[in-house]
Design a protein around this motif. Structure first.
Motif: not given
Lengths: 208, 208, 208, 208
Positions: C10-14, C16-23
């Motif tokens: 849930k928290r603080a997975n940098g 994966e978040s970066r990938q989501r943003i790029l996607d």
DNA sequence: AATGAATGAGGATTCATTCAT
DNA sequence: AATGAATGAATCCTCATTCAT
């Protein structure tokens, strides 16, 4: 021994981080004031992440208050205490003023930030402002004490007025130096200030 | 007649809107300084949307500069000019100082904002700061002129020093009043200030 | 085990978040270009607040540059490398062209965004544009290398001209497909393109 | 007479304002595309207030469409028509291509903006994009006509393919020139392009 | 034919702060 | 003792557009 050292080392790290944060914060807050001091800027300057700042300080207000406290202490250290109680009142007062002027040239952050905080009127008063005003009141009292010692005939009201005038003049001359970018003989102006206060005290003491 | 005027008033009165914006901005900026003055707050206080503020002012810097300019003008208006050139130099200087003190009590925004701007050091200097410093320099010159007129024997360097001291004292006393929340006799302190400057001028004029 | 992983996710997975943003950003930027890609839109599509995007990317320019870089890499992966060095030059060139055509059909974002960036002239060049042009230059060089290998008799100037023509033709055909909404046989057009370049190379090699 | 002149003058002013707006808009839109072209920027460049732009054009979409239309017309004017129908097919095709290349060097705004519009995919298609695609389709048809005239034996499908290839190559070479900042011999590349299309046409005509 | 003024929506970016690790 | 990541609110400012004159 070793265990003690290790323990000390760890604690010392915490202390050192705190210092690094404060070092960065004094510099920024002394130049930019309360609003202009962002946690991100302090973080960038000290190298520690913003969240670490919150480990050492409750919030921004707490940080600024600590900045005022620490910079006041380092300013106190910078003010050379006058030697023995020798010389005429005028000489002694003049030496004191010159010492204060020199300390303000070397450590201007304390007073600059303090004045900025003092001038602002915000809904919830920053704790740093309160601290500064207390320091200011203490300074006022010290000056009053000196005046009373030097001019025992002086009435209490006049002592208060003169101390107020002395502090105000110091603030104003400091502002003048900040405004002109340092190209001014602050020591000479403080000496003039001391002389005028001295003369006024002499006259007032004689008048009653 | 009246109906036509009423109808006209509603839309597109640029001058009045500009005034409304400035009215709101003086009040906020005079209390909170540059960073503390948010466009949203000004918008809320004057009733115009933020985007309308940008019709009248290029950016926040432009707005603050206009605030300084206008509040200086209204301060100038507030300073009652001394009547005729009658009385001794001490009397005349004292009256002037009292007038300035009264104007600062009535219109403190100008100086409070100006001093805040003067103390801050930001990467790109706000235009308002420049404007304030110019106004300050002009004031310094005016005081110097008065001193020269009253004490023709005064050396130019001494005139400059005394004018600097006069301005600085005024700033410091103003700060003191702001700090103490107005519970201080600013007029009396300014009169004392005037007297000390007068005495110093007399002595310096005699010394050369 | 699984529960621990789930909780952790849930928290603080940098990463994966970066990938989501790029996607999210590839999709939007590939369709709308630089100006058309608003941070708010990316935020809405990836589910992270706008301020979180600024944790992962310095600013919009940085984000777009990262989009170009990542979409180039995924395009590179999509281009099936030609098998062994078998067949006539014409056959080999034709297979390569067809592979590129197919990759562009499957992953058009990279080239579409790149061309939009390439065509715009803005005061401060976006870093993404620079990145795209470098990628383009690299591609040009690879084509030149292939031509040199297949047609050793070719003069260096002619290799350069033909490589330029090859890249330009690919861009133009891609634009044509984008314009017609995909109802075109891009593979066939790329094969024709390959044949014409091949014939020109053959002729030029013979001419010197 | 005088009345007619006056009337003409007034109308001419309107026309002139429209031209000034379009002049500014072509320049900005040709460099920055749809989103990058703000009404405020056009207003600043042409000197007329934003509201005046809305007197001449319904909305931004209308303005951009007008820009495309007018820049297409000025591009058409710039393309020197080939003289008489003399020379071999290769010579005639080469001259045409060179003329087009020269016109694109002189008037690149039309195609640059057009390609930017063509590549973008926005929810509501700008009218300018539609206009550009129509112009593009017309150009395709003209090339097809020329090819049919020069190579009567060519099958309709092949004519279409070759015309598509001809347009795509022109686009791609134009992009290449934009990318390299103009330091490329566009005329030579267009002549090469013409020759390759010519050779392909010859071969296809012979094959059936 | 033109324009000064206004406006709500949205632009990018920074803010102080929190929280799980 | 420290930190990577996240977040909602706020920042300044620009947007396309309208409308009364």
């Amino acid at each position: 021994m070793t265990s003690a050292q290790t323990t000390r080392k760890k604690r010392a790290n915490g202390v050192e981080s705190r210092q690094r944060i404060l070092d960065a914060a004094v510099e920024i807050a002394g130049e930019r004031g309360y609003d202009g001091t962002s946690i991100a800027a302090v973080s960038a300057k000290c190298g520690l992440p913003a969240s670490s700042i919150y480990w050492h300080f409750k919030d921004k207000d707490d940080l600024i208050a600590a900045v005022i406290e620490r910079s006041f202490e380092s300013w106190l250290t910078a003010v050379e205490l006058p030697g023995d109680d020798v010389g005429t009142p005028l000489e002694r007062v003049t030496v004191m003023a010159a010492n204060v002027a020199r300390s303000l040239i070397g450590t201007p952050d304390f007073l600059r930030l303090g004045l900025m905080l003092a001038l602002e009127r915000r809904p919830t008063e920053p704790r740093g402002r309160t601290v500064f005003l207390q320091v200011r009141a203490t300074t006022h009292q010290k000056i009053a004490d000196v005046l009373t010692a030097l001019f025992p005939a002086l009435h209490a009201d006049d002592v208060d007025t003169l101390a107020t005038y002395a502090v105000a003049g110091a603030d104003g001359l400091f502002v003048h130096r900040e405004v002109t970018g340092g190209s001014v003989d602050l020591v000479a102006l403080f000496e003039l200030h001391a002389r005028l206060v001295h003369d006024a005290a002499t006259r007032m003491a004689a008048a009653r």
